[in-house]
Design a protein around this motif. Structure first.
Motif, PDB file in Angstrom:
ATOM      1  N   CYS A  86     -11.709 109.129  -3.385  1.00 53.00           N
ATOM      2  CA  CYS A  86     -11.503 109.636  -1.611  1.00 53.00           C
ATOM      3  C   CYS A  86     -11.120 110.441  -1.525  1.00 53.00           C
ATOM      4  O   CYS A  86     -11.177 111.413  -0.982  1.00 53.00           O
ATOM      5  CB  CYS A  86     -11.622 107.958  -0.891  1.00 53.00           C
ATOM      6  SG  CYS A  86     -13.062 107.062  -0.994  1.00 53.00           S
ATOM      7  N   ARG A  87      -9.827 110.242  -1.815  1.00 50.13           N
ATOM      8  CA  ARG A  87      -8.300 111.713  -1.042  1.00 50.13           C
ATOM      9  C   ARG A  87      -9.061 112.359  -2.053  1.00 50.13           C
ATOM     10  O   ARG A  87      -8.868 114.105  -1.856  1.00 50.13           O
ATOM     11  CB  ARG A  87      -7.810 110.235  -2.458  1.00 50.13           C
ATOM     12  CG  ARG A  87      -6.726 111.460  -1.661  1.00 50.13           C
ATOM     13  CD  ARG A  87      -5.004 111.781  -2.334  1.00 50.13           C
ATOM     14  NE  ARG A  87      -5.058 110.630  -3.338  1.00 50.13           N
ATOM     15  CZ  ARG A  87      -4.579 110.038  -4.421  1.00 50.13           C
ATOM     16  NH1 ARG A  87      -4.241 108.928  -3.579  1.00 50.13           N
ATOM     17  NH2 ARG A  87      -4.376 109.843  -5.490  1.00 50.13           N
ATOM     18  N   GLN A  88      -9.987 112.479  -3.375  1.00 53.61           N
ATOM     19  CA  GLN A  88     -10.389 113.845  -4.203  1.00 53.61           C
ATOM     20  C   GLN A  88     -11.167 115.051  -3.231  1.00 53.61           C
ATOM     21  O   GLN A  88     -11.056 116.159  -3.267  1.00 53.61           O
ATOM     22  CB  GLN A  88     -10.089 113.358  -5.296  1.00 53.61           C
ATOM     23  CG  GLN A  88      -8.900 112.849  -6.686  1.00 53.61           C
ATOM     24  CD  GLN A  88      -9.455 112.805  -7.935  1.00 53.61           C
ATOM     25  OE1 GLN A  88     -10.895 112.512  -7.964  1.00 53.61           O
ATOM     26  NE2 GLN A  88      -9.036 111.574  -9.050  1.00 53.61           N
ATOM     27  N   ALA A  89     -12.379 114.248  -2.311  1.00 53.00           N
ATOM     28  CA  ALA A  89     -13.127 114.091  -2.372  1.00 53.00           C
ATOM     29  C   ALA A  89     -12.465 114.894  -0.885  1.00 53.00           C
ATOM     30  O   ALA A  89     -12.761 116.592  -0.313  1.00 53.00           O
ATOM     31  CB  ALA A  89     -14.479 113.357  -1.916  1.00 53.00           C
ATOM     32  N   TYR A  90     -11.631 113.812  -0.428  1.00 51.62           N
ATOM     33  CA  TYR A  90     -11.196 114.625   1.385  1.00 51.62           C
ATOM     34  C   TYR A  90     -10.602 116.265   0.598  1.00 51.62           C
ATOM     35  O   TYR A  90     -10.512 117.091   1.756  1.00 51.62           O
ATOM     36  CB  TYR A  90      -9.664 113.295   1.862  1.00 51.62           C
ATOM     37  CG  TYR A  90      -9.436 114.352   2.421  1.00 51.62           C
ATOM     38  CD1 TYR A  90      -9.775 114.398   4.307  1.00 51.62           C
ATOM     39  CD2 TYR A  90      -8.212 114.551   2.783  1.00 51.62           C
ATOM     40  CE1 TYR A  90      -9.119 114.575   5.085  1.00 51.62           C
ATOM     41  CE2 TYR A  90      -7.213 115.676   3.756  1.00 51.62           C
ATOM     42  CZ  TYR A  90      -7.576 114.890   5.030  1.00 51.62           C
ATOM     43  OH  TYR A  90      -7.196 115.685   5.849  1.00 51.62           O
ATOM     44  N   GLU A  91      -9.339 116.339  -0.498  1.00 52.25           N
ATOM     45  CA  GLU A  91      -8.814 117.017  -0.645  1.00 52.25           C
ATOM     46  C   GLU A  91     -10.200 117.919  -0.526  1.00 52.25           C
ATOM     47  O   GLU A  91      -9.572 119.666  -0.506  1.00 52.25           O
ATOM     48  CB  GLU A  91      -8.336 117.145  -2.175  1.00 52.25           C
ATOM     49  CG  GLU A  91      -6.956 116.147  -1.344  1.00 52.25           C
ATOM     50  CD  GLU A  91      -6.378 115.401  -2.332  1.00 52.25           C
ATOM     51  OE1 GLU A  91      -6.473 116.252  -3.415  1.00 52.25           O
ATOM     52  OE2 GLU A  91      -4.863 115.313  -2.297  1.00 52.25           O
ATOM     53  N   LYS A  92     -10.571 117.888  -1.207  1.00 52.81           N
ATOM     54  CA  LYS A  92     -12.173 119.021  -2.582  1.00 52.81           C
ATOM     55  C   LYS A  92     -12.266 120.037  -0.690  1.00 52.81           C
ATOM     56  O   LYS A  92     -13.300 121.136  -0.306  1.00 52.81           O
ATOM     57  CB  LYS A  92     -13.035 118.373  -2.746  1.00 52.81           C
ATOM     58  CG  LYS A  92     -14.329 119.875  -3.262  1.00 52.81           C
ATOM     59  CD  LYS A  92     -15.415 118.957  -4.351  1.00 52.81           C
ATOM     60  CE  LYS A  92     -15.604 119.939  -5.254  1.00 52.81           C
ATOM     61  NZ  LYS A  92     -17.041 119.002  -5.692  1.00 52.81           N
ATOM     62  N   TYR A  93     -12.546 118.837   0.163  1.00 53.07           N
ATOM     63  CA  TYR A  93     -13.423 119.846   1.599  1.00 53.07           C
ATOM     64  C   TYR A  93     -13.013 119.415   2.623  1.00 53.07           C
ATOM     65  O   TYR A  93     -12.915 119.342   4.042  1.00 53.07           O
ATOM     66  CB  TYR A  93     -14.775 118.451   1.763  1.00 53.07           C
ATOM     67  CG  TYR A  93     -15.154 118.566   0.848  1.00 53.07           C
ATOM     68  CD1 TYR A  93     -16.640 119.778   0.449  1.00 53.07           C
ATOM     69  CD2 TYR A  93     -15.728 117.199  -0.554  1.00 53.07           C
ATOM     70  CE1 TYR A  93     -17.133 119.651  -0.189  1.00 53.07           C
ATOM     71  CE2 TYR A  93     -16.687 117.338  -1.350  1.00 53.07           C
ATOM     72  CZ  TYR A  93     -17.619 118.539  -1.232  1.00 53.07           C
ATOM     73  OH  TYR A  93     -18.292 119.134  -2.560  1.00 53.07           O
ATOM     74  N   ALA A  94     -11.260 119.906   2.721  1.00 52.29           N
ATOM     75  CA  ALA A  94     -10.361 119.499   3.330  1.00 52.29           C
ATOM     76  C   ALA A  94     -10.306 120.886   4.587  1.00 52.29           C
ATOM     77  O   ALA A  94     -10.012 120.524   5.922  1.00 52.29           O
ATOM     78  CB  ALA A  94      -9.079 120.199   2.728  1.00 52.29           C
TER      79      ALA A  94
END
Length: 130
Positions: A86-94
């Motif tokens: 989830c954190r990776q997706a959050y960072e990708k779409y920050a």
């Protein structure tokens, strides 16, 4: 230290207590993943990485709850660690703003049955009880 273990289909929460010196931040700690369905007995070491702390509302005082991610011994996310993904997706779409909604449903009762239901049987689809 609190984490989510590897039981399927519904993972459960696990915890263990650690005494940390005053003024020191909780750091990485290990646990036996074979007892939480996260590792085989022959290679059972798993890592707890603190990601959030908050005051412990039950113990009070200086006690804190330490929420953790589970990692493998090479410090990569454990397969059961969905928070890391989830954190990776959050960072990708920050650069984007999340949008979500919350729905709450309630059932009102009157005379021992859902409000709007007939005394016998069931109401019509999408009846006045909805």
């Amino acid at each position: 230290y609190i984490w989510i273990h590897g039981t399927r289909p519904e993972p459960l929460m696990r915890s263990k207590t650690r005494i940390v010196a005053d003024g020191k931040e909780p750091d990485i700690w290990g646990f036996d993943g074979s007892s939480t369905n996260q590792a085989p007995g022959s290679n059972s070491d798993c890592v707890l990485r603190p990601v959030f702390t908050c005051p412990d509302p039950l113990r009070g005082g200086k006690n804190v709850l330490v929420l953790c991610e589970v990692e493998l011994t090479d410090f990569t996310p454990h397969p059961t660690n969905t928070r890391a993904f989830c954190r990776q997706a959050y960072e990708k779409y920050a650069d984007q703003q999340p949008l979500f909604g919350i729905e709450q449903e309630y059932t009102f009762f009157q005379q021992g049955r859902p409000l709007g239901w007939p005394e016998v049987g069931y109401p019509a689809p999408q009846g006045p009880y909805y």
